[in-house]
Design a protein around this motif. Structure first.
Motif, PDB file in Angstrom:
ATOM      1  N   LYS A   1       0.817  -1.211   0.000  1.00 43.04           N
ATOM      2  CA  LYS A   1       0.000   0.000   0.000  1.00 43.04           C
ATOM      3  C   LYS A   1       0.858   1.271   0.000  1.00 43.04           C
ATOM      4  CE  LYS A   1      -4.224  -1.822   2.059  1.00 43.04           C
ATOM      5  NZ  LYS A   1      -5.269  -1.644   3.104  1.00 43.04           N
ATOM      6  N   LYS A   2       2.101   1.161   0.494  1.00 45.06           N
ATOM      7  CA  LYS A   2       2.968   2.336   0.562  1.00 45.06           C
ATOM      8  C   LYS A   2       4.204   2.225  -0.329  1.00 45.06           C
ATOM      9  CE  LYS A   2       1.634   3.632   5.278  1.00 45.06           C
ATOM     10  NZ  LYS A   2       2.111   3.908   6.652  1.00 45.06           N
ATOM     11  N   PHE A   3       4.606   0.993  -0.628  1.00 48.46           N
ATOM     12  CA  PHE A   3       5.813   0.777  -1.436  1.00 48.46           C
ATOM     13  C   PHE A   3       5.424   0.261  -2.816  1.00 48.46           C
ATOM     14  CE2 PHE A   3       8.833  -2.339  -3.100  1.00 48.46           C
ATOM     15  CZ  PHE A   3       9.945  -1.540  -3.257  1.00 48.46           C
ATOM     16  N   SER A   4       6.016   0.839  -3.875  1.00 48.56           N
ATOM     17  CA  SER A   4       5.678   0.479  -5.255  1.00 48.56           C
ATOM     18  C   SER A   4       6.909   0.010  -6.028  1.00 48.56           C
ATOM     19  CB  SER A   4       5.056   1.677  -5.982  1.00 48.56           C
ATOM     20  OG  SER A   4       4.914   1.409  -7.367  1.00 48.56           O
ATOM     21  N   TYR A   5       6.888  -1.259  -6.453  1.00 51.92           N
ATOM     22  CA  TYR A   5       7.893  -1.753  -7.387  1.00 51.92           C
ATOM     23  C   TYR A   5       7.695  -1.128  -8.762  1.00 51.92           C
ATOM     24  CZ  TYR A   5      10.598  -5.601  -5.257  1.00 51.92           C
ATOM     25  OH  TYR A   5      11.492  -6.350  -4.532  1.00 51.92           O
ATOM     26  N   ARG A   6       6.420  -0.930  -9.140  1.00 54.74           N
ATOM     27  CA  ARG A   6       6.131  -0.425 -10.481  1.00 54.74           C
ATOM     28  C   ARG A   6       6.699   0.969 -10.709  1.00 54.74           C
ATOM     29  NH1 ARG A   6       0.940  -3.436 -10.043  1.00 54.74           N
ATOM     30  NH2 ARG A   6       0.104  -1.705  -8.822  1.00 54.74           N
ATOM     31  N   ALA A   7       6.737   1.778  -9.661  1.00 58.42           N
ATOM     32  CA  ALA A   7       7.287   3.130  -9.806  1.00 58.42           C
ATOM     33  C   ALA A   7       8.758   3.084 -10.182  1.00 58.42           C
ATOM     34  CB  ALA A   7       7.100   3.910  -8.510  1.00 58.42           C
ATOM     35  N   ALA A   8       9.480   2.087  -9.665  1.00 56.39           N
ATOM     36  CA  ALA A   8      10.917   1.994  -9.918  1.00 56.39           C
ATOM     37  C   ALA A   8      11.236   1.300 -11.233  1.00 56.39           C
ATOM     38  CB  ALA A   8      11.600   1.252  -8.768  1.00 56.39           C
ATOM     39  N   PHE A   9      10.424   0.296 -11.644  1.00 55.25           N
ATOM     40  CA  PHE A   9      10.798  -0.526 -12.791  1.00 55.25           C
ATOM     41  C   PHE A   9       9.889  -0.365 -14.004  1.00 55.25           C
ATOM     42  CE2 PHE A   9      12.995  -2.608  -9.328  1.00 55.25           C
ATOM     43  CZ  PHE A   9      14.226  -2.880  -9.912  1.00 55.25           C
ATOM     44  N   LEU A  10       8.621  -0.071 -13.819  1.00 57.24           N
ATOM     45  CA  LEU A  10       7.712   0.098 -14.956  1.00 57.24           C
ATOM     46  C   LEU A  10       7.351   1.551 -15.193  1.00 57.24           C
ATOM     47  CD1 LEU A  10       5.231  -2.884 -14.411  1.00 57.24           C
ATOM     48  CD2 LEU A  10       7.333  -2.818 -15.768  1.00 57.24           C
ATOM     49  N   GLN A  11       7.564   2.411 -14.187  1.00 50.31           N
ATOM     50  CA  GLN A  11       7.258   3.837 -14.259  1.00 50.31           C
ATOM     51  C   GLN A  11       5.772   4.107 -14.524  1.00 50.31           C
ATOM     52  OE1 GLN A  11       9.983   2.700 -16.530  1.00 50.31           O
ATOM     53  NE2 GLN A  11      11.032   2.655 -14.562  1.00 50.31           N
ATOM     54  N   THR A  12       4.908   3.141 -14.203  1.00 51.35           N
ATOM     55  CA  THR A  12       3.467   3.364 -14.311  1.00 51.35           C
ATOM     56  C   THR A  12       2.906   4.000 -13.050  1.00 51.35           C
ATOM     57  OG1 THR A  12       3.056   1.108 -13.535  1.00 51.35           O
ATOM     58  CG2 THR A  12       3.144   1.450 -15.914  1.00 51.35           C
TER      59      THR A  12
END
Length: 344
Positions: free
Chosen positions: A169-180
Protein backbone atom coordinates in the motif's frame (compact mmCIF):
# COMPACT_ATOMS: atom_id res chain seq x y z
CA UNK A 1 10.43 -32.71 -20.71
CA UNK A 2 12.66 -30.10 -22.39
CA UNK A 3 13.56 -26.82 -20.69
CA UNK A 4 11.55 -24.95 -23.35
CA UNK A 5 8.45 -27.00 -22.52
CA UNK A 6 9.05 -26.36 -18.81
CA UNK A 7 9.34 -22.61 -19.39
CA UNK A 8 6.12 -22.54 -21.41
CA UNK A 9 4.32 -24.37 -18.61
CA UNK A 10 5.71 -21.91 -16.07
CA UNK A 11 4.58 -19.01 -18.27
CA UNK A 12 1.08 -20.48 -18.69
CA UNK A 13 0.75 -21.17 -14.96
CA UNK A 14 1.89 -17.64 -14.12
CA UNK A 15 -0.66 -16.28 -16.60
CA UNK A 16 -3.50 -17.96 -14.76
CA UNK A 17 -1.98 -16.73 -11.49
CA UNK A 18 -1.88 -13.13 -12.74
CA UNK A 19 -5.51 -13.30 -13.89
CA UNK A 20 -6.48 -14.57 -10.43
CA UNK A 21 -4.61 -11.65 -8.86
CA UNK A 22 -6.58 -9.19 -11.00
CA UNK A 23 -9.75 -10.42 -9.33
CA UNK A 24 -8.20 -10.04 -5.89
CA UNK A 25 -7.16 -6.50 -6.86
CA UNK A 26 -10.73 -5.27 -6.48
CA UNK A 27 -10.21 -4.97 -2.72
CA UNK A 28 -6.77 -3.36 -2.95
CA UNK A 29 -6.30 0.33 -2.15
CA UNK A 30 -2.95 2.14 -2.15
CA UNK A 31 -1.92 5.07 0.02
CA UNK A 32 -1.89 7.97 -2.45
CA UNK A 33 0.24 10.07 -0.09
CA UNK A 34 3.10 7.60 -0.69
CA UNK A 35 2.71 6.82 -4.39
CA UNK A 36 0.45 8.00 -7.18
CA UNK A 37 -1.17 5.82 -9.81
CA UNK A 38 -2.16 6.88 -13.33
CA UNK A 39 -5.30 4.91 -14.24
CA UNK A 40 -6.39 5.33 -17.83
CA UNK A 41 -3.05 6.79 -18.96
CA UNK A 42 -0.51 5.30 -21.34
CA UNK A 43 3.10 5.03 -20.16
CA UNK A 44 5.37 5.15 -23.21
CA UNK A 45 9.08 4.42 -23.06
CA UNK A 46 12.23 4.62 -25.17
CA UNK A 47 14.97 2.44 -23.74
CA UNK A 48 18.30 0.66 -24.03
CA UNK A 49 18.84 -2.78 -22.50
CA UNK A 50 21.17 -5.74 -22.31
CA UNK A 51 20.47 -9.24 -20.95
CA UNK A 52 22.90 -12.03 -20.23
CA UNK A 53 23.27 -15.44 -18.62
CA UNK A 54 26.69 -16.80 -17.68
CA UNK A 55 28.36 -19.82 -16.10
CA UNK A 56 31.04 -19.61 -13.41
CA UNK A 57 33.11 -22.76 -12.91
CA UNK A 58 34.81 -22.59 -9.50
CA UNK A 59 37.33 -25.28 -8.54
CA UNK A 60 37.79 -25.37 -4.76
CA UNK A 61 40.66 -27.86 -5.15
CA UNK A 62 42.73 -25.23 -6.95
CA UNK A 63 43.57 -27.14 -10.12
CA UNK A 64 42.01 -24.56 -12.46
CA UNK A 65 40.86 -21.73 -10.17
CA UNK A 66 37.81 -19.98 -11.65
CA UNK A 67 36.43 -19.75 -15.21
CA UNK A 68 33.79 -17.12 -16.00
CA UNK A 69 31.92 -17.87 -19.24
CA UNK A 70 29.81 -15.03 -20.66
CA UNK A 71 27.73 -14.59 -23.84
CA UNK A 72 28.29 -11.83 -26.36
CA UNK A 73 24.72 -10.56 -26.06
CA UNK A 74 23.70 -7.36 -27.81
CA UNK A 75 22.95 -3.90 -26.50
CA UNK A 76 19.36 -3.34 -27.64
CA UNK A 77 17.40 -0.18 -28.38
CA UNK A 78 13.62 -0.21 -28.34
CA UNK A 79 10.24 1.26 -27.50
CA UNK A 80 7.49 0.09 -25.18
CA UNK A 81 4.16 0.93 -23.65
CA UNK A 82 2.17 0.13 -20.52
CA UNK A 83 -1.58 0.50 -20.04
CA UNK A 84 -3.25 -0.93 -16.92
CA UNK A 85 -1.86 -4.49 -16.61
CA UNK A 86 -0.73 -4.62 -20.26
CA UNK A 87 2.99 -4.20 -21.02
CA UNK A 88 4.71 -4.48 -24.39
CA UNK A 89 8.37 -3.81 -25.21
CA UNK A 90 10.07 -4.27 -28.60
CA UNK A 91 13.83 -3.85 -29.09
CA UNK A 92 16.59 -4.76 -31.55
CA UNK A 93 20.37 -4.98 -31.29
CA UNK A 94 21.31 -2.49 -33.98
CA UNK A 95 24.75 -2.85 -35.53
CA UNK A 96 25.97 0.64 -34.66
CA UNK A 97 25.41 -0.17 -30.96
CA UNK A 98 27.35 -3.43 -31.13
CA UNK A 99 30.78 -3.15 -32.78
CA UNK A 100 32.74 -6.38 -33.16
CA UNK A 101 35.15 -6.69 -30.23
CA UNK A 102 36.42 -10.20 -30.95
CA UNK A 103 34.38 -12.04 -28.33
CA UNK A 104 32.70 -14.40 -30.80
CA UNK A 105 29.06 -14.74 -31.78
CA UNK A 106 26.26 -15.73 -29.44
CA UNK A 107 22.85 -16.95 -30.57
CA UNK A 108 20.28 -16.54 -27.85
CA UNK A 109 16.67 -16.22 -26.81
CA UNK A 110 16.35 -14.57 -23.40
CA UNK A 111 12.81 -14.47 -22.05
CA UNK A 112 12.40 -12.51 -18.84
CA UNK A 113 9.10 -11.48 -17.27
CA UNK A 114 9.14 -9.04 -14.34
CA UNK A 115 5.56 -8.42 -13.17
CA UNK A 116 4.34 -6.53 -10.12
CA UNK A 117 0.70 -7.27 -9.28
CA UNK A 118 -0.62 -5.76 -6.06
CA UNK A 119 1.46 -7.03 -3.13
CA UNK A 120 3.49 -9.38 -5.35
CA UNK A 121 6.74 -9.39 -7.32
CA UNK A 122 6.96 -12.15 -9.95
CA UNK A 123 10.06 -12.92 -12.01
CA UNK A 124 10.15 -15.59 -14.73
CA UNK A 125 13.26 -16.65 -16.66
CA UNK A 126 13.81 -18.66 -19.82
CA UNK A 127 17.39 -18.52 -21.13
CA UNK A 128 18.56 -20.31 -24.27
CA UNK A 129 22.15 -19.39 -25.23
CA UNK A 130 24.77 -20.83 -27.57
CA UNK A 131 28.29 -19.40 -27.88
CA UNK A 132 30.33 -18.19 -24.89
CA UNK A 133 33.68 -16.57 -24.21
CA UNK A 134 35.80 -16.33 -21.09
CA UNK A 135 35.29 -13.00 -19.36
CA UNK A 136 39.02 -12.42 -18.91
CA UNK A 137 40.47 -10.77 -22.04
CA UNK A 138 43.48 -12.60 -23.47
CA UNK A 139 43.23 -15.56 -21.06
CA UNK A 140 44.07 -18.93 -22.69
CA UNK A 141 44.06 -17.35 -26.16
CA UNK A 142 46.46 -17.82 -29.04
CA UNK A 143 48.27 -15.03 -30.86
CA UNK A 144 45.86 -12.61 -32.55
CA UNK A 145 42.87 -13.60 -30.42
CA UNK A 146 41.24 -11.42 -27.77
CA UNK A 147 39.07 -13.97 -25.98
CA UNK A 148 38.89 -17.72 -25.48
CA UNK A 149 35.69 -18.59 -27.39
CA UNK A 150 33.45 -21.67 -27.26
CA UNK A 151 30.93 -21.60 -30.15
CA UNK A 152 29.62 -25.06 -29.13
CA UNK A 153 28.79 -24.23 -25.51
CA UNK A 154 25.08 -24.09 -24.66
CA UNK A 155 23.11 -22.99 -21.61
CA UNK A 156 19.43 -23.73 -21.06
CA UNK A 157 17.79 -22.42 -17.88
CA UNK A 158 14.22 -21.83 -16.71
CA UNK A 159 13.16 -20.42 -13.38
CA UNK A 160 10.62 -18.50 -11.36
CA UNK A 161 10.72 -16.30 -8.27
CA UNK A 162 7.51 -15.19 -6.53
CA UNK A 163 7.58 -12.80 -3.58
CA UNK A 164 4.82 -11.33 -1.42
CA UNK A 165 5.22 -7.59 -0.76
CA UNK A 166 3.89 -6.94 2.75
CA UNK A 167 3.73 -3.15 2.46
CA UNK A 168 2.29 -2.84 -1.04
CA UNK A 169 0.00 0.00 0.00
CA UNK A 170 2.97 2.34 0.56
CA UNK A 171 5.81 0.78 -1.44
CA UNK A 172 5.68 0.48 -5.26
CA UNK A 173 7.89 -1.75 -7.39
CA UNK A 174 6.13 -0.43 -10.48
CA UNK A 175 7.29 3.13 -9.81
CA UNK A 176 10.92 1.99 -9.92
CA UNK A 177 10.80 -0.53 -12.79
CA UNK A 178 7.71 0.10 -14.96
CA UNK A 179 7.26 3.84 -14.26
CA UNK A 180 3.47 3.36 -14.31
CA UNK A 181 3.38 4.88 -10.81
CA UNK A 182 5.18 7.68 -8.97
CA UNK A 183 6.69 7.07 -5.51
CA UNK A 184 6.52 10.41 -3.68
CA UNK A 185 7.62 9.39 -0.18
CA UNK A 186 10.24 6.94 1.04
CA UNK A 187 8.93 3.48 1.92
CA UNK A 188 10.05 -0.13 2.14
CA UNK A 189 8.66 -3.61 2.57
CA UNK A 190 9.50 -7.10 3.82
CA UNK A 191 9.49 -9.73 1.05
CA UNK A 192 8.79 -13.45 1.48
CA UNK A 193 8.36 -16.01 -1.27
CA UNK A 194 9.54 -19.07 -3.15
CA UNK A 195 11.94 -19.83 -6.05
CA UNK A 196 12.73 -22.71 -8.38
CA UNK A 197 15.31 -23.10 -11.16
CA UNK A 198 16.45 -25.86 -13.49
CA UNK A 199 18.57 -26.33 -16.58
CA UNK A 200 21.73 -27.58 -18.22
CA UNK A 201 25.10 -26.26 -19.48
CA UNK A 202 27.03 -28.37 -21.99
CA UNK A 203 29.55 -28.43 -24.81
CA UNK A 204 30.68 -30.76 -27.58
CA UNK A 205 33.82 -31.34 -25.52
CA UNK A 206 35.08 -30.56 -22.04
CA UNK A 207 33.98 -27.23 -20.55
CA UNK A 208 37.43 -26.92 -18.97
CA UNK A 209 40.06 -25.92 -21.56
CA UNK A 210 42.49 -28.78 -22.20
CA UNK A 211 45.46 -26.44 -21.74
CA UNK A 212 44.68 -26.30 -18.01
CA UNK A 213 45.53 -30.02 -17.75
CA UNK A 214 42.90 -30.95 -15.17
CA UNK A 215 42.73 -34.47 -13.74
CA UNK A 216 40.71 -36.44 -16.38
CA UNK A 217 38.60 -38.03 -13.64
CA UNK A 218 37.26 -34.57 -12.69
CA UNK A 219 36.69 -33.33 -16.22
CA UNK A 220 33.14 -32.73 -17.51
CA UNK A 221 31.33 -31.57 -20.66
CA UNK A 222 27.78 -31.37 -19.25
CA UNK A 223 26.27 -29.94 -16.09
CA UNK A 224 22.61 -30.42 -15.12
CA UNK A 225 20.94 -28.76 -12.16
CA UNK A 226 17.66 -28.14 -10.32
CA UNK A 227 16.99 -26.10 -7.16
CA UNK A 228 13.97 -24.90 -5.20
CA UNK A 229 13.25 -23.31 -1.84
CA UNK A 230 11.93 -20.29 0.11
CA UNK A 231 13.30 -16.76 0.01
CA UNK A 232 13.14 -13.69 2.23
CA UNK A 233 14.30 -10.14 1.67
CA UNK A 234 13.64 -6.43 1.86
CA UNK A 235 13.02 -3.62 -0.62
CA UNK A 236 13.27 0.11 -0.01
CA UNK A 237 12.91 3.29 -2.04
CA UNK A 238 14.57 6.46 -0.82
CA UNK A 239 12.79 9.51 -2.25
CA UNK A 240 14.41 12.94 -2.28
CA UNK A 241 12.24 16.02 -2.86
CA UNK A 242 9.39 13.80 -4.20
CA UNK A 243 11.08 13.37 -7.60
CA UNK A 244 14.52 11.79 -7.20
CA UNK A 245 14.72 8.20 -6.00
CA UNK A 246 17.13 5.38 -5.22
CA UNK A 247 15.58 1.93 -4.90
CA UNK A 248 17.21 -1.32 -3.77
CA UNK A 249 15.86 -4.83 -3.28
CA UNK A 250 17.70 -7.91 -1.97
CA UNK A 251 16.42 -11.46 -1.49
CA UNK A 252 18.21 -14.44 0.00
CA UNK A 253 17.17 -17.96 -0.91
CA UNK A 254 17.87 -21.30 0.79
CA UNK A 255 17.52 -23.84 -1.98
CA UNK A 256 17.58 -27.63 -1.96
CA UNK A 257 18.85 -29.02 -5.22
CA UNK A 258 21.07 -31.34 -7.16
CA UNK A 259 23.91 -30.88 -9.61
CA UNK A 260 25.42 -33.54 -11.84
CA UNK A 261 28.65 -33.36 -13.82
CA UNK A 262 29.08 -35.68 -16.80
CA UNK A 263 32.33 -36.56 -18.50
CA UNK A 264 33.95 -39.98 -18.60
CA UNK A 265 31.76 -40.61 -15.54
CA UNK A 266 28.63 -39.07 -14.02
CA UNK A 267 28.83 -37.52 -10.55
CA UNK A 268 25.75 -36.22 -8.74
CA UNK A 269 25.20 -34.52 -5.40
CA UNK A 270 22.25 -33.05 -3.48
CA UNK A 271 22.89 -30.07 -1.26
CA UNK A 272 21.38 -26.99 0.41
CA UNK A 273 22.70 -23.73 -1.06
CA UNK A 274 22.28 -20.03 -0.35
CA UNK A 275 21.47 -17.86 -3.38
CA UNK A 276 20.61 -14.20 -3.82
CA UNK A 277 18.49 -12.01 -6.10
CA UNK A 278 19.17 -8.25 -6.38
CA UNK A 279 17.32 -5.36 -7.97
CA UNK A 280 18.24 -1.70 -8.13
CA UNK A 281 16.89 1.46 -9.72
CA UNK A 282 17.80 5.14 -9.67
CA UNK A 283 16.24 8.08 -11.44
CA UNK A 284 13.77 10.95 -11.64
CA UNK A 285 9.98 10.64 -11.68
CA UNK A 286 7.25 13.26 -12.12
CA UNK A 287 3.65 13.68 -13.26
CA UNK A 288 4.33 13.41 -16.99
CA UNK A 289 7.84 12.13 -17.57
CA UNK A 290 10.59 10.08 -15.93
CA UNK A 291 14.08 8.79 -16.53
CA UNK A 292 15.73 5.89 -14.74
CA UNK A 293 18.38 3.17 -14.89
CA UNK A 294 17.68 -0.24 -13.36
CA UNK A 295 19.43 -3.56 -12.91
CA UNK A 296 18.27 -7.09 -12.09
CA UNK A 297 20.77 -9.77 -11.04
CA UNK A 298 20.30 -13.40 -9.98
CA UNK A 299 23.07 -15.57 -8.56
CA UNK A 300 22.30 -19.30 -8.43
CA UNK A 301 24.86 -21.43 -6.61
CA UNK A 302 24.79 -25.10 -7.56
CA UNK A 303 25.33 -28.12 -5.34
CA UNK A 304 29.01 -28.89 -4.78
CA UNK A 305 30.23 -31.85 -6.83
CA UNK A 306 33.77 -33.26 -6.85
CA UNK A 307 35.25 -30.02 -5.52
CA UNK A 308 33.37 -27.72 -7.93
CA UNK A 309 31.14 -24.91 -6.63
CA UNK A 310 29.69 -23.79 -9.96
CA UNK A 311 27.03 -21.12 -10.39
CA UNK A 312 24.67 -19.59 -12.95
CA UNK A 313 24.42 -15.78 -13.11
CA UNK A 314 21.66 -13.86 -14.87
CA UNK A 315 21.45 -10.11 -15.42
CA UNK A 316 19.36 -7.45 -17.12
CA UNK A 317 20.10 -3.73 -17.12
CA UNK A 318 18.12 -0.93 -18.75
CA UNK A 319 18.03 2.81 -19.29
CA UNK A 320 14.47 4.17 -19.69
CA UNK A 321 13.07 7.47 -20.93
CA UNK A 322 9.38 7.74 -20.01
CA UNK A 323 6.42 9.90 -21.02
CA UNK A 324 2.79 9.46 -19.87
CA UNK A 325 -0.29 10.69 -21.73
CA UNK A 326 -4.04 10.25 -21.99
CA UNK A 327 -5.02 8.26 -25.09
CA UNK A 328 -7.66 9.52 -27.48
CA UNK A 329 -11.10 7.87 -27.56
CA UNK A 330 -10.27 5.50 -30.44
CA UNK A 331 -6.92 4.48 -29.00
CA UNK A 332 -8.45 4.00 -25.56
CA UNK A 333 -11.16 1.76 -27.00
CA UNK A 334 -8.56 -0.36 -28.80
CA UNK A 335 -6.40 -0.64 -25.66
CA UNK A 336 -9.39 -1.57 -23.50
CA UNK A 337 -10.19 -4.32 -25.99
CA UNK A 338 -6.79 -6.03 -25.54
CA UNK A 339 -6.61 -5.24 -21.82
CA UNK A 340 -9.94 -6.28 -20.26
CA UNK A 341 -8.62 -6.86 -16.74
CA UNK A 342 -8.62 -4.63 -13.70
CA UNK A 343 -5.79 -2.25 -12.99
CA UNK A 344 -3.25 -4.27 -10.99
Amino acid sequence: MSVKDLFLKLLLTSGFFLVHLTVLAQSFSSDSSYYQRFPGEVTSRFYFSRKYTGVDIKDRLGEIGELNYRPNSTLNMGIGTSYHAFNLNLALGFGFLNPDVGKGDTKYLDLQVHAYPNNFAIDLFGQFYKGFHLKQEGYLTQEGENYYYRPDMKVREVGASVKYVFNGKKFSYRAAFLQTEWQKKSAGSLLVGFELYGGVAKGDSTLIPSSLMINPERDFDKMGFFEFGPNVGYAYTLVIDQHYFIMGSANGNIGLGFNNLQGDSKRTNWNVNSNYFLKGSVGYNSRRWAINANYVFSNLRLAKVDGFNNQIVTGNYRLNFIYRFLPGPKVKKALDTVNPYLYL
